[in-house]
Design an enzyme around this catalytic site. Structure first.
Site, mmCIF file in Angstrom:
data_model
loop_
_atom_site.group_PDB
_atom_site.id
_atom_site.type_symbol
_atom_site.label_atom_id
_atom_site.label_comp_id
_atom_site.label_asym_id
_atom_site.label_seq_id
_atom_site.Cartn_x
_atom_site.Cartn_y
_atom_site.Cartn_z
ATOM 1 C CE LYS A 193 -53.128 33.620 20.207
ATOM 2 N NZ LYS A 193 -53.337 34.285 21.509
ATOM 3 C CD GLU A 219 -48.728 37.827 20.847
ATOM 4 O OE1 GLU A 219 -49.820 37.255 20.715
ATOM 5 O OE2 GLU A 219 -48.557 38.804 21.600
ATOM 6 C CD GLU A 247 -53.917 30.410 22.077
ATOM 7 O OE1 GLU A 247 -54.836 30.231 21.272
ATOM 8 O OE2 GLU A 247 -53.830 31.420 22.806
ATOM 9 C CD GLU A 262 -56.602 38.104 26.137
ATOM 10 O OE1 GLU A 262 -55.439 38.511 25.895
ATOM 11 O OE2 GLU A 262 -57.459 37.965 25.252
#
Ligand SMILES: *[C@@H]1O[C@H](CO)[C@@H](O)[C@H](O)[C@H]1NC(C)=O
Length: 477
Positions: A323, A329, A320, A266
């Site tokens: 999250k 995030e 996302e 990542e």
């Protein structure tokens, strides 16, 4: 004849620079997380991925619909066994068999599963019991794959946080956290014996969060900066990504695992964040990801691993939205749920085709010598220094561009473009070449606001000026 030589070598340089665009880019991967309620259907995502140069996808789990939708796309898939599965994978060989039987066997090989990541960031978590079970779980998955005749075809590893490093600065002093070193040694022996990669998640973004100075931002975004000298090796690092990757390389080497390959599972930069999260912007996210991709495409590698690009999974395909935590995030997505780009980092095949030069019938035809890779000089096709830029800044730009991975040998003594031997000419050459190589994005011609796009081809004047010294050299011979 001499003129031809220099022109064709110039042309070959451009061919070399642009050839990566036509070739596959096996090192380019992306994370496809699922903690969201607004993701497009997997079949549409599979088509999206095929329209890009992304060759690898990392799933955090083993969603059957997604794995199936990637069948016959030739896209490589890393699937994940979750942290909560680790105790059962470590203890129960029947559970392991059924895990393989439900998550791999039905899809392989039409879905090109290449990797099973067992657990995520276990070794820097607080759960010591999982740390002790991790190796056993990985071994059991490996054994089950071997029984299923998939040993060696599908690699088994785990994913680490960069927090597993106790020391990372300077890169040559990189060492792992000694409190987990014994357990880590077992994992590394497993990586070494099975040929799987050591996967970890470097985030220059977080380094910037803890040191939010402008020069750190430039270092993190692959933008011109004065660099950081590693006194241990004498290497001057020009970006945080290389520094973080080489810190892990040093830690691996120090433990005797020089042969274990690194995989970047990542890395990314959020385009949005809470008001107290410095550096979260579209501009910075685009600079980080765009310049990272250009860096990988340059194949320059890192100072400790030159000449190749490590497999790198960008984070992430989509935001996302479910999250928890700070807004950042939920803001790493390179694509939106409607499949358009959040910001363009030149991943789509269409955006690359526009960069590919029209192939001339003969590479020695001087009239088509493309100073512009498109072969048709357009307004704004070249990146040149603004007038009045200081020598210090020109030198910084020159150093930066050459360290970035473009080939600067032509402007070194004896190189075909050494003449005219002036800082301005050399810097112009390097800055323009970086701009052309990196994808001709506006941000590739920024150089801390000391550069601008021009419709005047700087290499034309360079060629004319350098013909006579070049000829003289030949005459002397
Ligand atoms: C790595 O594996 C090779 C053979 O596959 C072995 O010779 C070597 O000793 C191993 N290295 C370590 C540090 O375990």
């Amino acid at each position: 004849m001499v003129y031809f030589l220099s022109v064709s070598s110039f042309f070959l340089l451009f061919l070399q620079l642009t050839s990566h665009l036509a070739n596959s880019e096996p090192y380019l991967g992306i994370n496809y997380g699922q903690v969201a309620n607004n993701l497009p259907p997997p079949s549409a995502v599979a088509r999206l991925l095929q329209s890009t140069s992304i060759q690898k996808v990392r799933l955090f789990g083993a969603d059957a619909t997604i794995i199936q939708s990637l069948a016959n796309t030739n896209i490589e898939i890393a699937i994940g066994a979750s942290n909560t599965d680790i105790p059962a994978l470590a203890a129960d060989s029947n559970f392991v068999k059924s895990w393989i039987n439900s998550n791999i066997i039905p899809f392989y090989p039409s879905s090109k599963i290449t990797t099973v990541n067992v657990g995520n960031e276990i070794m820097s978590s607080t759960d010591r019991s999982l740390m002790y079970l991790l190796l056993k779980a990985m071994q059991n998955v490996q054994n089950a794959l071997t029984e299923a005749m998939l040993g060696g075809k599908i690699k088994v590893t785990t994913v680490h946080s960069l927090a597993i490093l106790k020391r990372s600065d300077p890169p040559s002093s990189g060492r792992f956290d000694p409190t987990v070193e014994d357990l880590l040694k077992g994992l590394l022996e497993f990586n070494n014996a099975t040929g799987s990669g050591f996967s970890f998640n470097p985030y220059p973004f977080f380094a910037y969060q803890s040191d939010p100075r402008p020069e750190t931002l430039a270092f993190c975004l692959f933008q011109p900066n004065s660099g950081r000298l590693d006194p241990g090796t004498g290497i001057k690092y020009t970006n945080m990504f290389d520094a973080q990757v080489d810190a892990v390389r040093s830690a691996l080497n120090a433990m005797g695992f020089k042969g274990v390959e690194i995989v970047i599972s990542e890395t990314g930069w959020p385009y949005r964040g809470d008001s107290n999260q410095v550096g979260t912007s579209i501009e910075n996210a685009k600079a980080y990801n765009g310049n990272l991709i250009a860096h990988l495409r340059s194949m320059v590698g890192t100072p400790l691993m030159p000449g190749k690009s490590v497999d790198t999974y960008l984070f992430a395909l989509f935001d996302e939205d479910l999250k928890p935590g700070p807004a950042s995030e939920r803001s790493f997505g390179l694509f939106k749920p409607d499949l358009t780009v959040t910001y363009d980092v030149m991943l789509t095949k269409a955006s690359q085709t526009s960069l590919t030069p029209e192939t001339p019938s003969s590479p020695t035809r001087p009239s088509t010598m493309p100073a512009s890779p498109s072969g048709t000089p357009k307004s704004g096709a070249w990146c040149v220094p603004k007038t009045g830029v200081s020598d210090a800044q020109l030198q910084e730009n020159l150093d930066y561009a050459c360290a970035f991975g473009i080939d600067c040998t032509p402007i070194q003594p004896a190189g075909a473009c050494f003449e005219p031997n002036t800082l301005a000419a050399h810097a112009t050459y390097a800055m323009n070449l970086l701009y052309q190589t990196a994808g001709k994005n506006p941000w590739n011609c920024d150089f801390s606001q000391t550069a601008m796009l021009s419709s005047i081809d700087p290499s034309k004047s360079l060629i004319i000026v350098r013909i006579s010294p070049f000829r003289n050299k030949v005459v002397k011979k």
